[in-house]
Design a protein around this motif. Structure first.
Motif, PDB file in Angstrom:
ATOM      1  N   ARG A  95     -27.306  30.884 -10.905  1.00 44.76           N
ATOM      2  CA  ARG A  95     -28.562  31.104 -10.727  1.00 44.76           C
ATOM      3  C   ARG A  95     -28.858  31.591  -9.483  1.00 44.76           C
ATOM      4  O   ARG A  95     -29.655  32.303  -9.245  1.00 44.76           O
ATOM      5  CB  ARG A  95     -29.252  29.756 -11.054  1.00 44.76           C
ATOM      6  CG  ARG A  95     -30.805  29.807 -10.882  1.00 44.76           C
ATOM      7  CD  ARG A  95     -31.146  30.683 -11.772  1.00 44.76           C
ATOM      8  NE  ARG A  95     -32.888  31.102 -11.454  1.00 44.76           N
ATOM      9  CZ  ARG A  95     -33.570  32.068 -11.599  1.00 44.76           C
ATOM     10  NH1 ARG A  95     -32.830  33.180 -12.137  1.00 44.76           N
ATOM     11  NH2 ARG A  95     -34.732  32.196 -11.517  1.00 44.76           N
ATOM     12  N   GLY A  96     -28.045  31.193  -8.344  1.00 46.78           N
ATOM     13  CA  GLY A  96     -28.542  31.847  -7.172  1.00 46.78           C
ATOM     14  C   GLY A  96     -28.032  33.062  -6.802  1.00 46.78           C
ATOM     15  O   GLY A  96     -28.683  34.016  -6.205  1.00 46.78           O
ATOM     16  N   VAL A  97     -27.080  33.732  -7.600  1.00 46.43           N
ATOM     17  CA  VAL A  97     -26.818  35.003  -7.656  1.00 46.43           C
ATOM     18  C   VAL A  97     -27.813  35.806  -8.313  1.00 46.43           C
ATOM     19  O   VAL A  97     -28.291  36.887  -7.872  1.00 46.43           O
ATOM     20  CB  VAL A  97     -25.289  35.174  -8.382  1.00 46.43           C
ATOM     21  CG1 VAL A  97     -25.041  36.800  -8.487  1.00 46.43           C
ATOM     22  CG2 VAL A  97     -24.367  34.894  -7.481  1.00 46.43           C
ATOM     23  N   ALA A  98     -28.359  35.472  -9.420  1.00 43.56           N
ATOM     24  CA  ALA A  98     -29.467  35.872  -9.958  1.00 43.56           C
ATOM     25  C   ALA A  98     -30.575  35.919  -9.287  1.00 43.56           C
ATOM     26  O   ALA A  98     -31.445  36.903  -9.061  1.00 43.56           O
ATOM     27  CB  ALA A  98     -29.896  35.226 -11.455  1.00 43.56           C
ATOM     28  N   LEU A  99     -30.813  34.906  -8.448  1.00 44.91           N
ATOM     29  CA  LEU A  99     -32.143  34.891  -7.502  1.00 44.91           C
ATOM     30  C   LEU A  99     -32.009  36.198  -6.350  1.00 44.91           C
ATOM     31  O   LEU A  99     -32.768  36.675  -6.043  1.00 44.91           O
ATOM     32  CB  LEU A  99     -32.253  33.674  -6.853  1.00 44.91           C
ATOM     33  CG  LEU A  99     -32.935  32.488  -7.789  1.00 44.91           C
ATOM     34  CD1 LEU A  99     -32.857  31.170  -7.285  1.00 44.91           C
ATOM     35  CD2 LEU A  99     -34.189  32.874  -8.030  1.00 44.91           C
ATOM     36  N   LEU A 100     -30.778  36.212  -5.816  1.00 43.31           N
ATOM     37  CA  LEU A 100     -30.476  37.063  -4.785  1.00 43.31           C
ATOM     38  C   LEU A 100     -30.584  38.477  -5.493  1.00 43.31           C
ATOM     39  O   LEU A 100     -31.074  39.552  -4.837  1.00 43.31           O
ATOM     40  CB  LEU A 100     -28.962  36.826  -4.314  1.00 43.31           C
ATOM     41  CG  LEU A 100     -28.572  37.598  -3.109  1.00 43.31           C
ATOM     42  CD1 LEU A 100     -29.467  37.620  -1.846  1.00 43.31           C
ATOM     43  CD2 LEU A 100     -27.106  37.612  -3.036  1.00 43.31           C
ATOM     44  N   SER A 101     -30.366  38.638  -6.633  1.00 42.68           N
ATOM     45  CA  SER A 101     -30.276  39.938  -7.228  1.00 42.68           C
ATOM     46  C   SER A 101     -31.902  40.367  -7.403  1.00 42.68           C
ATOM     47  O   SER A 101     -32.250  41.408  -7.388  1.00 42.68           O
ATOM     48  CB  SER A 101     -29.558  39.924  -8.555  1.00 42.68           C
ATOM     49  OG  SER A 101     -29.576  41.144  -9.333  1.00 42.68           O
ATOM     50  N   GLU A 102     -32.717  39.522  -7.783  1.00 41.40           N
ATOM     51  CA  GLU A 102     -34.055  39.534  -8.173  1.00 41.40           C
ATOM     52  C   GLU A 102     -34.807  39.809  -6.677  1.00 41.40           C
ATOM     53  O   GLU A 102     -35.562  40.851  -6.813  1.00 41.40           O
ATOM     54  CB  GLU A 102     -34.468  38.236  -8.745  1.00 41.40           C
ATOM     55  CG  GLU A 102     -34.246  38.115 -10.147  1.00 41.40           C
ATOM     56  CD  GLU A 102     -34.586  36.580 -10.854  1.00 41.40           C
ATOM     57  OE1 GLU A 102     -35.543  36.089 -10.104  1.00 41.40           O
ATOM     58  OE2 GLU A 102     -34.201  36.301 -11.798  1.00 41.40           O
ATOM     59  N   ARG A 103     -34.466  39.151  -5.673  1.00 40.04           N
ATOM     60  CA  ARG A 103     -35.308  39.219  -4.676  1.00 40.04           C
ATOM     61  C   ARG A 103     -34.725  40.075  -3.347  1.00 40.04           C
ATOM     62  O   ARG A 103     -35.235  40.400  -2.248  1.00 40.04           O
ATOM     63  CB  ARG A 103     -35.579  37.741  -3.979  1.00 40.04           C
ATOM     64  CG  ARG A 103     -36.208  37.082  -5.038  1.00 40.04           C
ATOM     65  CD  ARG A 103     -36.292  35.567  -4.745  1.00 40.04           C
ATOM     66  NE  ARG A 103     -36.909  34.963  -5.890  1.00 40.04           N
ATOM     67  CZ  ARG A 103     -37.310  33.508  -5.631  1.00 40.04           C
ATOM     68  NH1 ARG A 103     -36.985  32.877  -4.902  1.00 40.04           N
ATOM     69  NH2 ARG A 103     -37.915  32.950  -6.945  1.00 40.04           N
ATOM     70  N   GLY A 104     -33.266  40.222  -3.444  1.00 38.81           N
ATOM     71  CA  GLY A 104     -32.549  40.982  -2.620  1.00 38.81           C
ATOM     72  C   GLY A 104     -32.556  40.346  -1.109  1.00 38.81           C
ATOM     73  O   GLY A 104     -32.859  38.883  -1.078  1.00 38.81           O
ATOM     74  N   ARG A 105     -31.891  41.016  -0.286  1.00 37.58           N
ATOM     75  CA  ARG A 105     -31.624  40.219   1.086  1.00 37.58           C
ATOM     76  C   ARG A 105     -32.158  41.339   2.183  1.00 37.58           C
ATOM     77  O   ARG A 105     -31.106  41.704   2.998  1.00 37.58           O
ATOM     78  CB  ARG A 105     -30.252  39.748   1.187  1.00 37.58           C
ATOM     79  CG  ARG A 105     -30.183  38.940   2.341  1.00 37.58           C
ATOM     80  CD  ARG A 105     -28.623  38.183   2.457  1.00 37.58           C
ATOM     81  NE  ARG A 105     -28.422  37.203   1.773  1.00 37.58           N
ATOM     82  CZ  ARG A 105     -27.418  36.735   1.366  1.00 37.58           C
ATOM     83  NH1 ARG A 105     -26.150  37.493   1.719  1.00 37.58           N
ATOM     84  NH2 ARG A 105     -27.144  35.549   0.610  1.00 37.58           N
ATOM     85  N   GLY A 106     -33.223  41.983   2.207  1.00 40.62           N
ATOM     86  CA  GLY A 106     -33.668  42.972   3.158  1.00 40.62           C
ATOM     87  C   GLY A 106     -33.627  44.320   2.679  1.00 40.62           C
ATOM     88  O   GLY A 106     -33.815  44.662   1.530  1.00 40.62           O
ATOM     89  N   ALA A 107     -33.611  45.488   3.361  1.00 39.18           N
ATOM     90  CA  ALA A 107     -33.871  46.698   2.995  1.00 39.18           C
ATOM     91  C   ALA A 107     -32.688  47.226   2.241  1.00 39.18           C
ATOM     92  O   ALA A 107     -31.545  47.319   2.815  1.00 39.18           O
ATOM     93  CB  ALA A 107     -34.447  47.302   4.141  1.00 39.18           C
ATOM     94  N   ASN A 108     -33.015  48.137   1.210  1.00 38.42           N
ATOM     95  CA  ASN A 108     -31.999  49.173   0.642  1.00 38.42           C
ATOM     96  C   ASN A 108     -32.437  50.373   0.962  1.00 38.42           C
ATOM     97  O   ASN A 108     -33.506  50.788   1.024  1.00 38.42           O
ATOM     98  CB  ASN A 108     -32.181  48.725  -0.599  1.00 38.42           C
ATOM     99  CG  ASN A 108     -31.733  47.300  -1.381  1.00 38.42           C
ATOM    100  OD1 ASN A 108     -30.861  46.968  -0.912  1.00 38.42           O
ATOM    101  ND2 ASN A 108     -32.764  46.853  -1.852  1.00 38.42           N
ATOM    102  N   PHE A 109     -31.343  51.375   0.986  1.00 37.45           N
ATOM    103  CA  PHE A 109     -31.431  52.686   1.348  1.00 37.45           C
ATOM    104  C   PHE A 109     -30.835  53.657   0.314  1.00 37.45           C
ATOM    105  O   PHE A 109     -29.844  53.291  -0.362  1.00 37.45           O
ATOM    106  CB  PHE A 109     -30.796  53.162   2.704  1.00 37.45           C
ATOM    107  CG  PHE A 109     -31.363  52.047   3.868  1.00 37.45           C
ATOM    108  CD1 PHE A 109     -32.504  52.774   4.808  1.00 37.45           C
ATOM    109  CD2 PHE A 109     -30.582  51.096   4.298  1.00 37.45           C
ATOM    110  CE1 PHE A 109     -32.558  51.840   5.599  1.00 37.45           C
ATOM    111  CE2 PHE A 109     -30.989  50.100   5.086  1.00 37.45           C
ATOM    112  CZ  PHE A 109     -32.037  50.668   6.132  1.00 37.45           C
ATOM    113  N   PHE A 110     -31.681  54.623  -0.077  1.00 35.60           N
ATOM    114  CA  PHE A 110     -31.101  55.406  -1.216  1.00 35.60           C
ATOM    115  C   PHE A 110     -32.142  56.799  -1.167  1.00 35.60           C
ATOM    116  O   PHE A 110     -33.253  56.672  -1.209  1.00 35.60           O
ATOM    117  CB  PHE A 110     -31.353  54.708  -2.626  1.00 35.60           C
ATOM    118  CG  PHE A 110     -30.715  55.516  -3.772  1.00 35.60           C
ATOM    119  CD1 PHE A 110     -29.622  55.957  -3.662  1.00 35.60           C
ATOM    120  CD2 PHE A 110     -31.707  55.757  -4.642  1.00 35.60           C
ATOM    121  CE1 PHE A 110     -28.978  56.665  -4.987  1.00 35.60           C
ATOM    122  CE2 PHE A 110     -31.445  56.468  -5.912  1.00 35.60           C
ATOM    123  CZ  PHE A 110     -29.923  57.130  -5.931  1.00 35.60           C
TER     124      PHE A 110
END
Length: 436
Positions: free
Chosen positions: A312-327
């Motif tokens: 569940r913690g991994v799912a939460l991290l995937s949903e909310r991220g942990r800062g900026a993503n670049f693409f």
């Protein structure tokens, strides 16, 4: 007979040479690379589980490969995590004191902890060769092994303490064993599949996608045409036996997960197990009702609670991220749906892309000619890896945690397996692949 032996020796020599070059490439860059940000956490968590029987730090990764890294540290005679940071609360900052204030220097600890991980790539190279060879011939098997063993992304990540190369091996083995069990009648195949599935589940949480594949595997036999070679008889009776086999495999996998987590948490009381889950999920942050629900589960069964809460913690991290993503010159905290497919495409080698293009061409030509791969079983050998690859990419497309291609490493392994099978069958003058 003599020619067959000679061909076998040549094949073994080529595979051995391939392995030597692949491992040399891993060791060459491993020895001079400083630790990644994750490696000390994984090693601390593994040592905490192996030496102290505690599981405060890093529930977001299952313990199997962390235990392997920790086992490699034993010759150093290190102080255990609980000797440095009392195992009565979350030791998030304690891993730095453990790494830099221990009986061996930090670089020696990291170097020792990394030693098992290049061998995961070696095991993957051998496994994909052995999985492809009986289906599509030795040339296709060596091709698949070379594509994986020389792939820069696999070579790079095989040097570090993490779960992604191990997850690729787990996906490949469970898929291969599942197809073998689905088209056989021996109960032992389902037992081995259950053991492999259980070990996969304690390697990385994404391997939970393998559970539905095993669950529906008994239905594969219904697609076999009557009179096909290896058909053992009544499809209804065989299907019933295979349903029992699949249930048994899933049950064995659950016991493996329970057993591994039981060993990891052996010195934690239910109260401490509950407290560790509360600390972990509150830091994600999870909703208060979620924290209470998983804490109650951990209190009832610490192994089950830790596994479920970690996922569940991994799912939460995937949903909310942990800062900026670049693409593509853009910045987002929500992630980019095309990030991982683009990473897969741009970081694939030309040889890998050429194999996929060839496989796509062969498949298209056969469909236009009104043909498929010979038999239904061969089609499933291709479709199951493709379906799992699509599922992994679909899940990753929803992720707000876009940090690198290593999260989709299993997709490379699965596509190399499927592509090499089509390649071998496309070159063969007659089908090699047998359903059983």
């Amino acid at each position: 007979m003599g020619k067959a032996v000679a061909r076998g020796l040549v094949e073994a020599a080529l595979l051995a040479a391939l392995l030597v070059v692949s491992m040399a490439a891993v060791w060459s860059h491993q020895r001079n690379d400083s630790p990644t940000s994750d490696e000390p956490i994984h090693l601390f968590s593994g040592a905490e589980a192996l030496e102290d029987g505690s599981g405060w730090l890093n529930p977001e990764h299952p313990p199997l490969l962390k235990l392997a890294g920790a086992l490699a540290l034993r010759p150093l005679g290190l102080r255990t995590p609980c000797e440095i940071t009392p195992c009565t609360g979350s030791p998030f900052d304690g891993y730095q004191r453990w790494l830099y204030g221990n009986r061996a220097p930090a670089h020696a600890i990291v170097a020792a902890g990394r030693r098992p991980f290049p061998w995961l790539l070696a095991a993957l190279v051998v496994a994909i060769h052995l999985c492809v060879r009986p289906l599509a011939g030795p040339v296709a098997g060596l091709l698949a092994a070379g594509l994986v063993g020389f792939d820069p992304t696999f070579v790079a990540h095989a040097a570090y303490v993490h779960t992604d190369v191990g997850a690729s091996l787990a996906f490949l083995l469970v898929v291969a064993l599942c197809l073998r069990a689905a088209f056989g009648t021996a109960l032992v195949r389902w037992l081995v599949l259950g053991l492999a599935l259980g070990l996969a589940l304690v390697t990385k949480f994404s391997t939970v996608l393998l559970v539905p594949v095993v669950a529906v595997a008994p239905l594969f036999s219904l697609l076999r045409r009557r009179g096909e070679a290896g058909d053992p008889g009544s499809s209804r009776v065989v299907t019933r036996d295979r349903i029992v086999g699949a249930l048994l495999a899933i049950g064995i996998a659950a016991l493996v997960v329970q057993g591994v987590y039981g060993v990891v948490l052996r010195n934690m009381t239910p109260e401490l197990a509950e407290a560790s889950i509360r600390a972990y999920l509150s830091g994600r942050p999870a909703r208060p009702d979620e924290v209470e629900r998983y804490a109650a589960l951990a209190r009832l069964s610490p192994p089950l609670g830790h596994y479920a809460a970690g996922a569940r913690g991994v799912a939460l991290l995937s949903e909310r991220g942990r800062g900026a993503n670049f693409f593509r010159g853009e910045i987002s905290e929500r992630g980019f749906p095309l990030y991982f497919p683009a990473a897969l495409l741009l970081k694939s080698t030309p040889a890998f892309l050429a194999l996929l293009a060839f496989a796509l061409l062969v498949g298209t030509l056969r469909l236009r000619a009104g043909r498929t791969l010979p038999g239904v079983a061969p089609a499933l050998v291709v479709l199951v890896p493709l379906g799992l690859s699509a599922a992994l990419l679909l899940v990753s497309a929803r992720s707000a945690f876009n940090i690198g291609a290593r999260h989709v490493l299993p997709v490379w392994a699965l596509l190399a397996f499927a592509g090499a099978v089509v390649f071998g069958l496309g070159l063969a003058t007659r089908p090699r692949l047998r359903a059983a």
